[in-house]
Design a protein around this motif. Structure first.
Motif, PDB file in Angstrom:
ATOM      1  N   ILE A  42      29.038  35.106  29.526  1.00 48.57           N
ATOM      2  CA  ILE A  42      30.445  35.232  29.500  1.00 48.57           C
ATOM      3  C   ILE A  42      30.283  36.312  30.690  1.00 48.57           C
ATOM      4  O   ILE A  42      29.288  37.173  30.932  1.00 48.57           O
ATOM      5  CB  ILE A  42      31.417  36.129  29.121  1.00 48.57           C
ATOM      6  N   TRP A  43      31.834  36.499  31.805  1.00 43.43           N
ATOM      7  CA  TRP A  43      30.886  37.652  33.351  1.00 43.43           C
ATOM      8  C   TRP A  43      32.465  37.442  33.730  1.00 43.43           C
ATOM      9  O   TRP A  43      33.229  36.165  32.817  1.00 43.43           O
ATOM     10  CB  TRP A  43      29.782  36.939  33.557  1.00 43.43           C
ATOM     11  N   HIS A  44      33.005  37.811  34.604  1.00 47.42           N
ATOM     12  CA  HIS A  44      33.450  38.900  35.638  1.00 47.42           C
ATOM     13  C   HIS A  44      33.393  38.469  36.939  1.00 47.42           C
ATOM     14  O   HIS A  44      32.201  39.157  37.355  1.00 47.42           O
ATOM     15  CB  HIS A  44      33.937  39.598  34.505  1.00 47.42           C
ATOM     16  N   GLN A  45      34.938  37.977  37.382  1.00 46.36           N
ATOM     17  CA  GLN A  45      34.630  38.391  38.685  1.00 46.36           C
ATOM     18  C   GLN A  45      35.961  39.062  39.678  1.00 46.36           C
ATOM     19  O   GLN A  45      36.820  38.991  38.572  1.00 46.36           O
ATOM     20  CB  GLN A  45      34.505  36.645  39.633  1.00 46.36           C
ATOM     21  N   HIS A  46      35.985  39.932  40.637  1.00 45.67           N
ATOM     22  CA  HIS A  46      36.962  40.453  40.863  1.00 45.67           C
ATOM     23  C   HIS A  46      37.589  39.881  42.305  1.00 45.67           C
ATOM     24  O   HIS A  46      36.422  39.352  43.368  1.00 45.67           O
ATOM     25  CB  HIS A  46      36.909  41.832  41.272  1.00 45.67           C
ATOM     26  N   GLY A  47      38.064  39.409  43.088  1.00 45.22           N
ATOM     27  CA  GLY A  47      39.383  38.954  43.674  1.00 45.22           C
ATOM     28  C   GLY A  47      39.543  40.072  44.772  1.00 45.22           C
ATOM     29  O   GLY A  47      38.907  40.998  44.942  1.00 45.22           O
ATOM     30  N   THR A  48      39.913  39.979  46.133  1.00 42.59           N
ATOM     31  CA  THR A  48      39.878  40.835  46.948  1.00 42.59           C
ATOM     32  C   THR A  48      41.128  42.064  47.094  1.00 42.59           C
ATOM     33  O   THR A  48      41.599  41.100  46.158  1.00 42.59           O
ATOM     34  CB  THR A  48      40.773  40.460  48.612  1.00 42.59           C
ATOM     35  N   LEU A  49      41.826  42.640  47.790  1.00 42.31           N
ATOM     36  CA  LEU A  49      42.288  43.856  47.115  1.00 42.31           C
ATOM     37  C   LEU A  49      43.524  43.261  47.894  1.00 42.31           C
ATOM     38  O   LEU A  49      44.076  42.035  48.889  1.00 42.31           O
ATOM     39  CB  LEU A  49      41.927  45.513  48.526  1.00 42.31           C
ATOM     40  N   SER A  50      44.950  43.621  46.887  1.00 45.30           N
ATOM     41  CA  SER A  50      46.666  43.524  47.398  1.00 45.30           C
ATOM     42  C   SER A  50      46.992  44.540  48.569  1.00 45.30           C
ATOM     43  O   SER A  50      47.345  46.218  47.172  1.00 45.30           O
ATOM     44  CB  SER A  50      46.874  43.414  45.530  1.00 45.30           C
ATOM     45  N   TRP A  51      47.105  44.139  49.494  1.00 44.19           N
ATOM     46  CA  TRP A  51      47.893  45.297  50.382  1.00 44.19           C
ATOM     47  C   TRP A  51      48.881  45.425  49.745  1.00 44.19           C
ATOM     48  O   TRP A  51      49.645  46.775  50.140  1.00 44.19           O
ATOM     49  CB  TRP A  51      47.114  44.704  51.901  1.00 44.19           C
ATOM     50  N   ARG A  52      49.630  44.540  49.685  1.00 47.82           N
ATOM     51  CA  ARG A  52      51.030  45.150  48.876  1.00 47.82           C
ATOM     52  C   ARG A  52      51.338  46.428  48.019  1.00 47.82           C
ATOM     53  O   ARG A  52      51.850  47.050  48.014  1.00 47.82           O
ATOM     54  CB  ARG A  52      51.755  43.407  48.256  1.00 47.82           C
ATOM     55  N   VAL A  53      50.056  45.608  47.009  1.00 48.59           N
ATOM     56  CA  VAL A  53      50.027  46.546  45.699  1.00 48.59           C
ATOM     57  C   VAL A  53      49.484  48.090  46.437  1.00 48.59           C
ATOM     58  O   VAL A  53      50.429  49.209  45.981  1.00 48.59           O
ATOM     59  CB  VAL A  53      48.990  46.337  45.039  1.00 48.59           C
ATOM     60  N   ARG A 122      43.718  44.099  42.240  1.00 51.19           N
ATOM     61  CA  ARG A 122      43.497  42.508  42.710  1.00 51.19           C
ATOM     62  C   ARG A 122      43.349  41.537  41.398  1.00 51.19           C
ATOM     63  O   ARG A 122      43.418  42.036  40.299  1.00 51.19           O
ATOM     64  CB  ARG A 122      41.685  42.975  43.346  1.00 51.19           C
ATOM     65  N   GLN A 123      42.783  40.846  42.083  1.00 50.84           N
ATOM     66  CA  GLN A 123      42.919  40.111  40.797  1.00 50.84           C
ATOM     67  C   GLN A 123      41.484  39.807  39.964  1.00 50.84           C
ATOM     68  O   GLN A 123      41.085  40.028  40.940  1.00 50.84           O
ATOM     69  CB  GLN A 123      43.455  38.343  41.282  1.00 50.84           C
ATOM     70  N   ARG A 124      41.508  40.102  38.736  1.00 49.50           N
ATOM     71  CA  ARG A 124      40.823  39.546  37.708  1.00 49.50           C
ATOM     72  C   ARG A 124      40.439  38.539  36.746  1.00 49.50           C
ATOM     73  O   ARG A 124      41.599  37.785  36.594  1.00 49.50           O
ATOM     74  CB  ARG A 124      40.484  40.689  36.754  1.00 49.50           C
ATOM     75  N   GLU A 125      38.642  37.999  36.789  1.00 55.45           N
ATOM     76  CA  GLU A 125      38.886  36.971  36.251  1.00 55.45           C
ATOM     77  C   GLU A 125      37.626  36.733  35.221  1.00 55.45           C
ATOM     78  O   GLU A 125      36.351  37.708  35.185  1.00 55.45           O
ATOM     79  CB  GLU A 125      38.769  35.554  36.999  1.00 55.45           C
ATOM     80  N   ILE A 126      38.003  36.436  33.725  1.00 58.29           N
ATOM     81  CA  ILE A 126      37.321  36.156  33.466  1.00 58.29           C
ATOM     82  C   ILE A 126      36.011  34.532  32.959  1.00 58.29           C
ATOM     83  O   ILE A 126      36.966  33.544  32.915  1.00 58.29           O
ATOM     84  CB  ILE A 126      37.344  36.452  31.640  1.00 58.29           C
ATOM     85  N   TRP A 127      35.121  34.199  32.967  1.00 62.31           N
ATOM     86  CA  TRP A 127      34.207  32.969  33.223  1.00 62.31           C
ATOM     87  C   TRP A 127      33.184  33.516  31.674  1.00 62.31           C
ATOM     88  O   TRP A 127      32.666  33.730  31.462  1.00 62.31           O
ATOM     89  CB  TRP A 127      33.512  33.256  34.307  1.00 62.31           C
ATOM     90  N   LEU A 128      33.390  32.034  30.665  1.00 59.60           N
ATOM     91  CA  LEU A 128      32.306  31.470  29.921  1.00 59.60           C
ATOM     92  C   LEU A 128      31.180  30.548  30.609  1.00 59.60           C
ATOM     93  O   LEU A 128      31.655  29.316  30.941  1.00 59.60           O
ATOM     94  CB  LEU A 128      33.473  31.426  28.734  1.00 59.60           C
ATOM     95  N   ARG A 129      30.342  30.532  29.961  1.00 64.13           N
ATOM     96  CA  ARG A 129      29.688  28.855  29.698  1.00 64.13           C
ATOM     97  C   ARG A 129      29.807  28.526  28.416  1.00 64.13           C
ATOM     98  O   ARG A 129      29.438  28.715  28.036  1.00 64.13           O
ATOM     99  CB  ARG A 129      28.095  29.289  29.916  1.00 64.13           C
ATOM    100  N   GLY A 147      40.651  44.174  31.094  1.00 63.37           N
ATOM    101  CA  GLY A 147      39.499  44.253  29.839  1.00 63.37           C
ATOM    102  C   GLY A 147      39.521  44.416  28.624  1.00 63.37           C
ATOM    103  O   GLY A 147      38.985  44.095  28.143  1.00 63.37           O
ATOM    104  N   GLN A 148      40.649  44.929  27.574  1.00 63.44           N
ATOM    105  CA  GLN A 148      41.028  44.662  26.903  1.00 63.44           C
ATOM    106  C   GLN A 148      40.194  43.114  26.022  1.00 63.44           C
ATOM    107  O   GLN A 148      39.511  43.082  25.258  1.00 63.44           O
ATOM    108  CB  GLN A 148      42.367  44.722  26.386  1.00 63.44           C
ATOM    109  N   ILE A 149      40.724  41.511  27.102  1.00 60.09           N
ATOM    110  CA  ILE A 149      40.380  40.374  26.344  1.00 60.09           C
ATOM    111  C   ILE A 149      39.121  40.443  26.734  1.00 60.09           C
ATOM    112  O   ILE A 149      38.472  40.649  26.261  1.00 60.09           O
ATOM    113  CB  ILE A 149      41.284  39.671  27.455  1.00 60.09           C
ATOM    114  N   TYR A 150      38.502  41.177  28.140  1.00 63.29           N
ATOM    115  CA  TYR A 150      36.988  41.300  28.331  1.00 63.29           C
ATOM    116  C   TYR A 150      36.164  41.586  27.281  1.00 63.29           C
ATOM    117  O   TYR A 150      34.614  40.938  26.440  1.00 63.29           O
ATOM    118  CB  TYR A 150      36.340  41.511  29.378  1.00 63.29           C
ATOM    119  N   ARG A 151      36.813  42.912  26.551  1.00 65.57           N
ATOM    120  CA  ARG A 151      35.815  43.727  25.774  1.00 65.57           C
ATOM    121  C   ARG A 151      36.314  43.207  24.062  1.00 65.57           C
ATOM    122  O   ARG A 151      35.151  42.494  23.351  1.00 65.57           O
ATOM    123  CB  ARG A 151      36.478  45.002  25.394  1.00 65.57           C
ATOM    124  N   ALA A 152      37.438  42.313  23.953  1.00 63.63           N
ATOM    125  CA  ALA A 152      37.487  41.715  23.020  1.00 63.63           C
ATOM    126  C   ALA A 152      36.540  40.192  22.686  1.00 63.63           C
ATOM    127  O   ALA A 152      35.845  40.783  21.953  1.00 63.63           O
ATOM    128  CB  ALA A 152      39.361  41.328  22.748  1.00 63.63           C
TER     129      ALA A 152
END
Length: 168
Positions: A42-53, A122-129, A147-152
């Motif tokens: 399991i790993w995660h990736q972060h997208g680019t910043l949202s200037w709107r936020v 920013r968008q966050r992604e959870i990836w699995l092999r 964070g809750q899902i990734y840690r679970a």
């Protein structure tokens, strides 16, 4: 009757919402089931910043500071005009009231600002092999939920692995 070893451990739920369920047996996302026994990484990736936020956070900050700046400008104006004591006190009093107006609004604005940080910028992604292939499990801008899902998923995978014997 079943022959051979049977796992009789109860299923533990680590996370559950209307789209994602993480248990000691599997991860289910929008109806797709990934058995933990078939997940190797399991790993995660972060997208680019949202200037709107970020712009929204700046607007909230400006809304918090504007009445205080207006009050300070009003007091400075009252002193600079050098009018009678009655007019000076009236302008200073009105300026103080404008400054105090930030109080009731501040709680509301701070709550929105706090939620903005909890959701993330920013968008966050959870990836699995899974079965040897990389699979995007989830993509969300909600930092708290991410964070809750990734840690679970991490906890479920850790709990499912046998503990190696300790060396003496």
């Amino acid at each position: 009757m079943a022959h051979g070893p049977v796992d009789r451990r109860p299923v533990v739920t680590y996370y559950d919402d209307r789209l994602v369920r993480v248990t000691s047996a599997a991860v289910t996302v929008e109806g797709r089931v990934y058995p933990l026994a078939e997940i190797t990484e399991i790993w995660h990736q972060h997208g680019t910043l949202s200037w709107r936020v970020l712009a929204g956070r700046g607007a909230i900050g400006a809304a918090l500071v504007a009445p205080l700046v207006a009050a300070a400008a009003g007091v400075a104006l009252a002193v600079w005009l050098d009018r009678s004591a009655t007019i000076t006190i009236a302008v200073i009093g009105a300026s103080v009231l404008v400054g105090l107006a930030v109080g009731p609004v501040a709680d509301f604005l701070f709550e929105h600002l706090d939620r903005s940080y909890a959701r993330g910028s920013r968008q966050r992604e959870i990836w699995l092999r899974w079965r040897g292939r990389p699979v995007q499990l989830l993509r969300t801008p909600d930092a708290l939920r991410f964070g809750q899902i990734y840690r679970a998923v991490q906890r479920a995978m850790e709990a499912g692995r046998p503990i190696p014997p300790r060396r003496r």
